[in-house]
Design a protein around this motif. Structure first.
Motif, PDB file in Angstrom:
ATOM      1  N   ARG A   1       0.840  -1.206   0.000  1.00 36.51           N
ATOM      2  CA  ARG A   1       0.000   0.000   0.000  1.00 36.51           C
ATOM      3  C   ARG A   1       0.871   1.252   0.000  1.00 36.51           C
ATOM      4  O   ARG A   1       1.905   1.305   0.662  1.00 36.51           O
ATOM      5  CB  ARG A   1      -0.907  -0.013   1.232  1.00 36.51           C
ATOM      6  CG  ARG A   1      -1.570   1.305   1.568  1.00 36.51           C
ATOM      7  CD  ARG A   1      -2.459   1.180   2.775  1.00 36.51           C
ATOM      8  NE  ARG A   1      -3.028   2.471   3.176  1.00 36.51           N
ATOM      9  CZ  ARG A   1      -4.055   2.614   4.001  1.00 36.51           C
ATOM     10  NH1 ARG A   1      -4.634   1.537   4.525  1.00 36.51           N
ATOM     11  NH2 ARG A   1      -4.517   3.805   4.311  1.00 36.51           N
ATOM     12  N   ALA A   2       0.413   2.262  -0.735  1.00 36.23           N
ATOM     13  CA  ALA A   2       1.059   3.569  -0.703  1.00 36.23           C
ATOM     14  C   ALA A   2       0.004   4.629  -0.409  1.00 36.23           C
ATOM     15  O   ALA A   2      -1.109   4.577  -0.948  1.00 36.23           O
ATOM     16  CB  ALA A   2       1.739   3.869  -2.024  1.00 36.23           C
ATOM     17  N   ASP A   3       0.357   5.585   0.453  1.00 39.44           N
ATOM     18  CA  ASP A   3      -0.535   6.682   0.799  1.00 39.44           C
ATOM     19  C   ASP A   3       0.064   7.999   0.331  1.00 39.44           C
ATOM     20  O   ASP A   3       1.218   8.303   0.646  1.00 39.44           O
ATOM     21  CB  ASP A   3      -0.761   6.739   2.308  1.00 39.44           C
ATOM     22  CG  ASP A   3      -1.654   5.619   2.805  1.00 39.44           C
ATOM     23  OD1 ASP A   3      -2.706   5.910   3.373  1.00 39.44           O
ATOM     24  OD2 ASP A   3      -1.289   4.439   2.614  1.00 39.44           O
ATOM     25  N   ILE A   4      -0.715   8.761  -0.408  1.00 40.45           N
ATOM     26  CA  ILE A   4      -0.374  10.139  -0.748  1.00 40.45           C
ATOM     27  C   ILE A   4      -1.191  11.014   0.200  1.00 40.45           C
ATOM     28  O   ILE A   4      -2.423  10.970   0.184  1.00 40.45           O
ATOM     29  CB  ILE A   4      -0.712  10.463  -2.210  1.00 40.45           C
ATOM     30  CG1 ILE A   4       0.039   9.523  -3.148  1.00 40.45           C
ATOM     31  CG2 ILE A   4      -0.408  11.922  -2.526  1.00 40.45           C
ATOM     32  CD1 ILE A   4      -0.372   9.676  -4.611  1.00 40.45           C
ATOM     33  N   ILE A   5      -0.503  11.789   1.035  1.00 38.46           N
ATOM     34  CA  ILE A   5      -1.171  12.460   2.152  1.00 38.46           C
ATOM     35  C   ILE A   5      -1.043  13.973   2.013  1.00 38.46           C
ATOM     36  O   ILE A   5       0.057  14.535   2.135  1.00 38.46           O
ATOM     37  CB  ILE A   5      -0.574  12.000   3.494  1.00 38.46           C
ATOM     38  CG1 ILE A   5      -0.625  10.470   3.594  1.00 38.46           C
ATOM     39  CG2 ILE A   5      -1.323  12.639   4.662  1.00 38.46           C
ATOM     40  CD1 ILE A   5       0.248   9.896   4.681  1.00 38.46           C
ATOM     41  N   LEU A   6      -2.147  14.638   1.745  1.00 41.82           N
ATOM     42  CA  LEU A   6      -2.156  16.095   1.692  1.00 41.82           C
ATOM     43  C   LEU A   6      -1.906  16.623   3.094  1.00 41.82           C
ATOM     44  O   LEU A   6      -2.577  16.206   4.046  1.00 41.82           O
ATOM     45  CB  LEU A   6      -3.499  16.608   1.164  1.00 41.82           C
ATOM     46  CG  LEU A   6      -3.977  16.037  -0.183  1.00 41.82           C
ATOM     47  CD1 LEU A   6      -5.318  16.653  -0.581  1.00 41.82           C
ATOM     48  CD2 LEU A   6      -2.939  16.266  -1.266  1.00 41.82           C
ATOM     49  N   ASN A   7      -0.957  17.548   3.248  1.00 37.28           N
ATOM     50  CA  ASN A   7      -0.584  17.949   4.616  1.00 37.28           C
ATOM     51  C   ASN A   7      -0.339  19.450   4.751  1.00 37.28           C
ATOM     52  O   ASN A   7       0.552  19.874   5.493  1.00 37.28           O
ATOM     53  CB  ASN A   7       0.638  17.153   5.098  1.00 37.28           C
ATOM     54  CG  ASN A   7       1.884  17.418   4.266  1.00 37.28           C
ATOM     55  OD1 ASN A   7       1.881  18.250   3.364  1.00 37.28           O
ATOM     56  ND2 ASN A   7       2.961  16.713   4.584  1.00 37.28           N
ATOM     57  N   ARG A   8      -1.123  20.237   4.029  1.00 34.36           N
ATOM     58  CA  ARG A   8      -1.039  21.682   4.215  1.00 34.36           C
ATOM     59  C   ARG A   8      -2.257  22.106   5.062  1.00 34.36           C
ATOM     60  O   ARG A   8      -3.194  22.730   4.585  1.00 34.36           O
ATOM     61  CB  ARG A   8      -1.016  22.412   2.862  1.00 34.36           C
ATOM     62  CG  ARG A   8      -0.735  23.905   2.992  1.00 34.36           C
ATOM     63  CD  ARG A   8      -0.705  24.598   1.625  1.00 34.36           C
ATOM     64  NE  ARG A   8       0.578  24.427   0.963  1.00 34.36           N
ATOM     65  CZ  ARG A   8       0.758  23.792  -0.189  1.00 34.36           C
ATOM     66  NH1 ARG A   8      -0.265  23.220  -0.799  1.00 34.36           N
ATOM     67  NH2 ARG A   8       1.961  23.713  -0.727  1.00 34.36           N
ATOM     68  N   ALA A   9      -2.238  21.733   6.338  1.00 37.43           N
ATOM     69  CA  ALA A   9      -3.347  22.026   7.235  1.00 37.43           C
ATOM     70  C   ALA A   9      -3.459  23.540   7.447  1.00 37.43           C
ATOM     71  O   ALA A   9      -2.466  24.267   7.291  1.00 37.43           O
ATOM     72  CB  ALA A   9      -3.134  21.306   8.561  1.00 37.43           C
ATOM     73  N   PRO A  10      -4.670  24.029   7.815  1.00 38.26           N
ATOM     74  CA  PRO A  10      -5.851  23.246   8.162  1.00 38.26           C
ATOM     75  C   PRO A  10      -6.750  22.892   6.986  1.00 38.26           C
ATOM     76  O   PRO A  10      -7.607  22.008   7.110  1.00 38.26           O
ATOM     77  CB  PRO A  10      -6.597  24.181   9.113  1.00 38.26           C
ATOM     78  CG  PRO A  10      -6.278  25.561   8.599  1.00 38.26           C
ATOM     79  CD  PRO A  10      -4.859  25.486   8.124  1.00 38.26           C
ATOM     80  N   LEU A  11      -6.580  23.545   5.824  1.00 35.93           N
ATOM     81  CA  LEU A  11      -7.518  23.351   4.723  1.00 35.93           C
ATOM     82  C   LEU A  11      -6.917  22.574   3.551  1.00 35.93           C
ATOM     83  O   LEU A  11      -7.617  22.265   2.594  1.00 35.93           O
ATOM     84  CB  LEU A  11      -8.043  24.706   4.228  1.00 35.93           C
ATOM     85  CG  LEU A  11      -8.850  25.508   5.257  1.00 35.93           C
ATOM     86  CD1 LEU A  11      -9.225  26.873   4.690  1.00 35.93           C
ATOM     87  CD2 LEU A  11     -10.105  24.741   5.669  1.00 35.93           C
ATOM     88  N   ASN A  12      -5.627  22.269   3.638  1.00 36.55           N
ATOM     89  CA  ASN A  12      -4.965  21.487   2.594  1.00 36.55           C
ATOM     90  C   ASN A  12      -5.188  22.074   1.200  1.00 36.55           C
ATOM     91  O   ASN A  12      -5.576  21.371   0.250  1.00 36.55           O
ATOM     92  CB  ASN A  12      -5.428  20.024   2.649  1.00 36.55           C
ATOM     93  CG  ASN A  12      -4.969  19.335   3.912  1.00 36.55           C
ATOM     94  OD1 ASN A  12      -3.810  19.423   4.289  1.00 36.55           O
ATOM     95  ND2 ASN A  12      -5.895  18.677   4.595  1.00 36.55           N
ATOM     96  N   VAL A  13      -4.945  23.382   1.100  1.00 37.25           N
ATOM     97  CA  VAL A  13      -5.044  24.066  -0.195  1.00 37.25           C
ATOM     98  C   VAL A  13      -3.998  23.481  -1.146  1.00 37.25           C
ATOM     99  O   VAL A  13      -2.849  23.252  -0.765  1.00 37.25           O
ATOM    100  CB  VAL A  13      -4.831  25.586  -0.028  1.00 37.25           C
ATOM    101  CG1 VAL A  13      -4.759  26.275  -1.386  1.00 37.25           C
ATOM    102  CG2 VAL A  13      -5.953  26.176   0.819  1.00 37.25           C
ATOM    103  N   ILE A  14      -4.395  23.244  -2.382  1.00 38.89           N
ATOM    104  CA  ILE A  14      -3.516  22.607  -3.373  1.00 38.89           C
ATOM    105  C   ILE A  14      -2.959  23.673  -4.307  1.00 38.89           C
ATOM    106  O   ILE A  14      -3.712  24.353  -5.013  1.00 38.89           O
ATOM    107  CB  ILE A  14      -4.297  21.536  -4.160  1.00 38.89           C
ATOM    108  CG1 ILE A  14      -4.755  20.424  -3.202  1.00 38.89           C
ATOM    109  CG2 ILE A  14      -3.438  20.956  -5.278  1.00 38.89           C
ATOM    110  CD1 ILE A  14      -5.676  19.407  -3.826  1.00 38.89           C
ATOM    111  N   SER A  15      -1.655  23.828  -4.299  1.00 37.79           N
ATOM    112  CA  SER A  15      -1.003  24.844  -5.131  1.00 37.79           C
ATOM    113  C   SER A  15      -0.928  24.375  -6.582  1.00 37.79           C
ATOM    114  O   SER A  15      -1.121  23.196  -6.892  1.00 37.79           O
ATOM    115  CB  SER A  15       0.399  25.137  -4.610  1.00 37.79           C
ATOM    116  OG  SER A  15       1.259  24.036  -4.856  1.00 37.79           O
ATOM    117  N   MET A  16      -0.595  25.309  -7.466  1.00 40.15           N
ATOM    118  CA  MET A  16      -0.470  24.971  -8.882  1.00 40.15           C
ATOM    119  C   MET A  16       0.661  23.965  -9.106  1.00 40.15           C
ATOM    120  O   MET A  16       0.488  22.958  -9.789  1.00 40.15           O
ATOM    121  CB  MET A  16      -0.208  26.239  -9.693  1.00 40.15           C
ATOM    122  CG  MET A  16      -1.326  27.263  -9.622  1.00 40.15           C
ATOM    123  SD  MET A  16      -2.863  26.684 -10.368  1.00 40.15           S
ATOM    124  CE  MET A  16      -2.491  26.914 -12.088  1.00 40.15           C
TER     125      MET A  16
END
Length: 267
Positions: free
Chosen positions: A27-42
């Motif tokens: 198993r592999a996990d890709i974990i968004l970790n820009r808390a608190p809202l985990n905004v995704i940059s370009m």
């Protein structure tokens, strides 16, 4: 890409997320970790694509999970980044977000809290969406004078139809995880405390099956999405015929008759 090169790449720092590989559980996990809202940059979108491609080539990974730290999966993209990005970069957004679709391996999205904009689009590109009762799905781009730009409205329409897609896109409406399950967007909707265990169970379930049959099924279903029924049935028959000569099919039949668990090799 060789295993050592893949592992070295996955250990490098990424923008707004990190990767965990559990070879023992395949198993592999890709974990968004820009808390608190985990905004995704370009730039993060391009890195996510590269990581999905690396994990797809990883010989010790059978299932990929996309999840996030904190109470929210993602509130969406970096709004300022849209104005700063070049037209060429913007033109690649949909290709980057579609990386889970192109993966041969099963991809699971674990959603809780805000799952908006590109966070929702990434989830829609996954094979399975497990939502907690706290999940709120939305494509709110109308509030910015825009529309979804990475496949959101297109994929949503395939799942829930024109009327409901217009309700969500043209009115920027949020829906709950429970409603998403009722509409067929989410595979399951569970109590928030049960999200991780439900995802764990699905990972283990998918690992029981033949990797070859899983790859074949995913590609067949994706490729047949827009095909006429007669063409889809023809393609299914060709894939079935090819699998009949595989080691995994022979093993599955022998295991069934011997009343023992099958040991699949993906061949």
């Amino acid at each position: 890409m060789q295993l050592q090169a893949i592992q070295q790449f996955l250990e490098t720092p990424f923008d707004g997320f990190h990767v965990e590989v559990d070879a023992a559980r395949e198993r592999a996990d890709i974990i968004l970790n820009r808390a608190p809202l985990n905004v995704i940059s370009m730039g993060q979108r391009d890195q996510l694509r590269q990581v999905f491609e690396a994990l797809d080539a990883h010989p010790q990974v059978r299932v990929i999970v996309l999840r996030a730290v904190g109470e929210h999966f993602s509130s969406g993209g970096d709004i300022k980044g849209f104005l700063e990005a070049s037209p060429e970069h913007v033109s690649k957004l949909a290709w980057n977000v579609a990386a889970p679709v192109r993966c041969e391996k099963p991809v699971i999205a674990a959603n809780r809290g805000y799952t908006f904009g590109v966070g929702f689009e990434l989830s829609l590109a996954c094979d399975f969406r497990i939502a907690s009762e706290t999940t709120r799905y939305a494509l709110p781009e109308q509030n910015l004078g825009q529309i979804p730009g990475s496949g959101g409205s297109a994929r949503l329409q395939k799942i829930i139809g024109v009327a409901r897609t217009k309700h969500m896109v043209m009115r920027a409406k949020r829906i709950s995880g429970e409603q998403a399950y009722e509409w067929g967007i989410a595979t399951e909707c569970v109590a928030d405390a049960e999200l991780e265990s439900t995802v764990d169970a699905l990972v283990d379930e998918l690992r029981r099956f033949s990797p070859l049959a899983q790859r074949t099924a995913k590609r067949l279903i994706n490729d047949n999405e827009d095909a006429p029924l007669s063409v889809a049935i023809e393609m299914e028959g060709h894939c079935y015929s090819r699998l009949r000569s595989s080691h995994d099919f022979k093993e599955g039949v022998e295991a069934f008759h011997s009343k023992r668990p099958a040991v699949f090799r993906g061949e």
